[in-house]
Design a protein around this motif. Structure first.
Motif, PDB file in Angstrom:
ATOM      1  N   LEU A  19      24.838  42.027  38.267  1.00  0.00           N
ATOM      2  CA  LEU A  19      23.471  42.214  38.750  1.00  0.00           C
ATOM      3  C   LEU A  19      22.968  40.956  39.454  1.00  0.00           C
ATOM      4  CD1 LEU A  19      21.891  44.114  35.710  1.00  0.00           C
ATOM      5  CD2 LEU A  19      22.617  45.076  37.902  1.00  0.00           C
ATOM      6  N   GLN A  20      23.340  39.776  38.941  1.00  0.00           N
ATOM      7  CA  GLN A  20      22.941  38.519  39.583  1.00  0.00           C
ATOM      8  C   GLN A  20      23.527  38.413  40.984  1.00  0.00           C
ATOM      9  OE1 GLN A  20      24.626  34.975  37.860  1.00  0.00           O
ATOM     10  NE2 GLN A  20      22.926  33.675  38.519  1.00  0.00           N
ATOM     11  N   ALA A  21      24.799  38.794  41.130  1.00  0.00           N
ATOM     12  CA  ALA A  21      25.439  38.736  42.444  1.00  0.00           C
ATOM     13  C   ALA A  21      24.816  39.749  43.403  1.00  0.00           C
ATOM     14  CB  ALA A  21      26.933  38.997  42.302  1.00  0.00           C
ATOM     15  N   ALA A  52      27.561  46.836  51.382  1.00  0.00           N
ATOM     16  CA  ALA A  52      26.826  48.091  51.493  1.00  0.00           C
ATOM     17  C   ALA A  52      26.436  48.619  50.112  1.00  0.00           C
ATOM     18  CB  ALA A  52      27.684  49.124  52.230  1.00  0.00           C
ATOM     19  N   ALA A  53      27.357  48.507  49.144  1.00  0.00           N
ATOM     20  CA  ALA A  53      27.064  48.990  47.799  1.00  0.00           C
ATOM     21  C   ALA A  53      25.937  48.197  47.141  1.00  0.00           C
ATOM     22  CB  ALA A  53      28.324  48.919  46.936  1.00  0.00           C
ATOM     23  N   CYS A  54      25.787  46.937  47.558  1.00  0.00           N
ATOM     24  CA  CYS A  54      24.738  46.080  46.989  1.00  0.00           C
ATOM     25  C   CYS A  54      23.452  46.117  47.808  1.00  0.00           C
ATOM     26  CB  CYS A  54      25.249  44.644  46.879  1.00  0.00           C
ATOM     27  SG  CYS A  54      26.625  44.436  45.738  1.00  0.00           S
ATOM     28  N   ASP A  55      23.391  46.994  48.818  1.00  0.00           N
ATOM     29  CA  ASP A  55      22.198  47.155  49.660  1.00  0.00           C
ATOM     30  C   ASP A  55      21.829  45.865  50.391  1.00  0.00           C
ATOM     31  OD1 ASP A  55      21.856  49.850  48.860  1.00  0.00           O
ATOM     32  OD2 ASP A  55      20.836  49.196  47.032  1.00  0.00           O
ATOM     33  N   SER A  56      22.843  45.108  50.797  1.00  0.00           N
ATOM     34  CA  SER A  56      22.590  43.897  51.570  1.00  0.00           C
ATOM     35  C   SER A  56      22.304  44.260  53.023  1.00  0.00           C
ATOM     36  CB  SER A  56      23.805  42.963  51.510  1.00  0.00           C
ATOM     37  OG  SER A  56      23.655  41.877  52.405  1.00  0.00           O
ATOM     38  N   ILE A 132      27.684  31.653  41.795  1.00  0.00           N
ATOM     39  CA  ILE A 132      27.396  32.815  40.956  1.00  0.00           C
ATOM     40  C   ILE A 132      28.723  33.354  40.440  1.00  0.00           C
ATOM     41  CG2 ILE A 132      26.454  35.157  40.932  1.00  0.00           C
ATOM     42  CD1 ILE A 132      24.473  34.234  43.065  1.00  0.00           C
ATOM     43  N   PRO A 133      28.937  33.343  39.126  1.00  0.00           N
ATOM     44  CA  PRO A 133      30.240  33.712  38.580  1.00  0.00           C
ATOM     45  C   PRO A 133      30.558  35.192  38.763  1.00  0.00           C
ATOM     46  CG  PRO A 133      28.655  33.428  36.811  1.00  0.00           C
ATOM     47  CD  PRO A 133      27.969  32.992  38.063  1.00  0.00           C
ATOM     48  N   GLY A 134      31.841  35.484  38.705  1.00  0.00           N
ATOM     49  CA  GLY A 134      32.288  36.869  38.823  1.00  0.00           C
ATOM     50  C   GLY A 134      33.418  37.172  37.859  1.00  0.00           C
ATOM     51  N   ILE A 135      33.737  38.435  37.741  1.00  0.00           N
ATOM     52  CA  ILE A 135      34.862  38.861  36.913  1.00  0.00           C
ATOM     53  C   ILE A 135      36.153  38.356  37.555  1.00  0.00           C
ATOM     54  CG2 ILE A 135      36.198  40.891  36.198  1.00  0.00           C
ATOM     55  CD1 ILE A 135      33.562  42.331  35.777  1.00  0.00           C
ATOM     56  N   THR A 136      37.041  37.831  36.732  1.00  0.00           N
ATOM     57  CA  THR A 136      38.268  37.228  37.235  1.00  0.00           C
ATOM     58  C   THR A 136      39.459  38.168  37.081  1.00  0.00           C
ATOM     59  OG1 THR A 136      38.965  36.271  35.134  1.00  0.00           O
ATOM     60  CG2 THR A 136      37.378  35.010  36.433  1.00  0.00           C
ATOM     61  N   ALA A 137      40.549  37.822  37.761  1.00  0.00           N
ATOM     62  CA  ALA A 137      41.791  38.563  37.614  1.00  0.00           C
ATOM     63  C   ALA A 137      42.310  38.481  36.184  1.00  0.00           C
ATOM     64  CB  ALA A 137      42.836  38.035  38.594  1.00  0.00           C
ATOM     65  N   LEU A 138      42.007  37.378  35.495  1.00  0.00           N
ATOM     66  CA  LEU A 138      42.429  37.250  34.100  1.00  0.00           C
ATOM     67  C   LEU A 138      41.785  38.331  33.245  1.00  0.00           C
ATOM     68  CD1 LEU A 138      42.003  33.381  33.641  1.00  0.00           C
ATOM     69  CD2 LEU A 138      43.923  34.626  34.617  1.00  0.00           C
TER      70      LEU A 138
END
Length: 248
Positions: A19-21, A52-56, A132-138
């Motif tokens: 949500l932050q991203a 587009a999915a984030c309405d940018s 802004i952190p995100g989900i990683t491949a790990l």
């Protein structure tokens, strides 16, 4: 002074964007999107899909990524490549003259294993950075296989394929994770007692997985990887190796 936002977007699944991203992408004044050649055009397409999915509604400036000079020693090759990318960013920002924050969409988490922070440090003048952190491949790998990241009281080493080939399985670790290993360096190890969990295109619709004892699974992974790369023109993959019982 330019404000540069490095936004982790996970591993290609728009549902992995936090949500932050999402909020940051809606507030950015400009978005920079790299192009990595026709074989990797779907990577740029994925970034546009996420926007587009984030309405940018921010304008997007695309730029071509330089190619690393494989004739140079590895450290020199990477350093010069980063210098070239920083120069491209600077020129793109100068032309666009943004009136607000500039966003870069970064696979996974910008602070963990991406070079974006090192490239941003080369910009002159230095921008004001926001990460802004995100989900990683790990996370995506262990979730896809439904396994824990570590064993009870066990250490985990995140390393490279190059170091795995040169130095073997690290002493003192029962679990290691290797990312973007184009040489399938797990083949250089004595497979006895090792179990592997491998995944490519993690989080995407075309995600592929393989796991099992290393001796049995390594040849299958090599074949799957080669076929997937030939089909898509690119591949992003990660694997986890663990000694001992597979139930952790």
């Amino acid at each position: 002074m330019t404000e540069l936002w490095l936004i982790g977007i996970g591993t290609g699944n728009p549902e992995h964007v936090t949500l932050q991203a999402r909020r940051a992408l809606r507030e950015a004044a400009l978005v920079l999107v790299p192009r990595k050649g026709p074989d990797k055009s779907d990577l740029a397409d994925l970034r546009h899909m996420i926007l587009a999915a984030c309405d940018s509604t921010a304008p997007v400036v695309e730029f071509d990524m330089p190619v690393r000079d494989d004739s140079l020693p590895y450290a020199t090759r990477v350093s010069r490549w980063h210098d070239e990318i920083a120069l491209i960013w600077s020129k793109a920002l100068e032309r666009a003259n943004p009136q607000g924050p500039v966003a870069l969409l970064v696979w996974g988490d910008p602070g963990l294993y991406d070079s974006t922070l090192r490239i941003a440090a080369r910009l002159d003048p230095r921008p004001v950075l926001r990460v802004i952190p995100g989900i990683t491949a790990l996370q995506a790998l262990t979730s896809a296989h439904a396994i824990p990241f570590n064993t009870v009281n066990g250490a985990v080493t995140v390393t490279t394929g190059r170091r795995l080939r040169d130095h073997g399985f690290p002493d003192g670790a029962d679990t290691i994770v290797v990312m973007l290993d184009g040489e399938c360096s797990f083949r250089s190890l004595n497979p006895e007692g090792l179990h592997i969990w491998w995944g490519a295109y993690l989080g995407m619709d075309n995600q592929i997985l393989a796991s099992g004892p290393l001796a049995e699974t390594a040849p299958r992974i090599v074949t799957m990887r080669a076929e997937a790369r030939a089909s898509h023109g690119w591949i992003m993959d990660t694997y986890l190796l663990r000694r001992g019982p597979v139930d952790g």
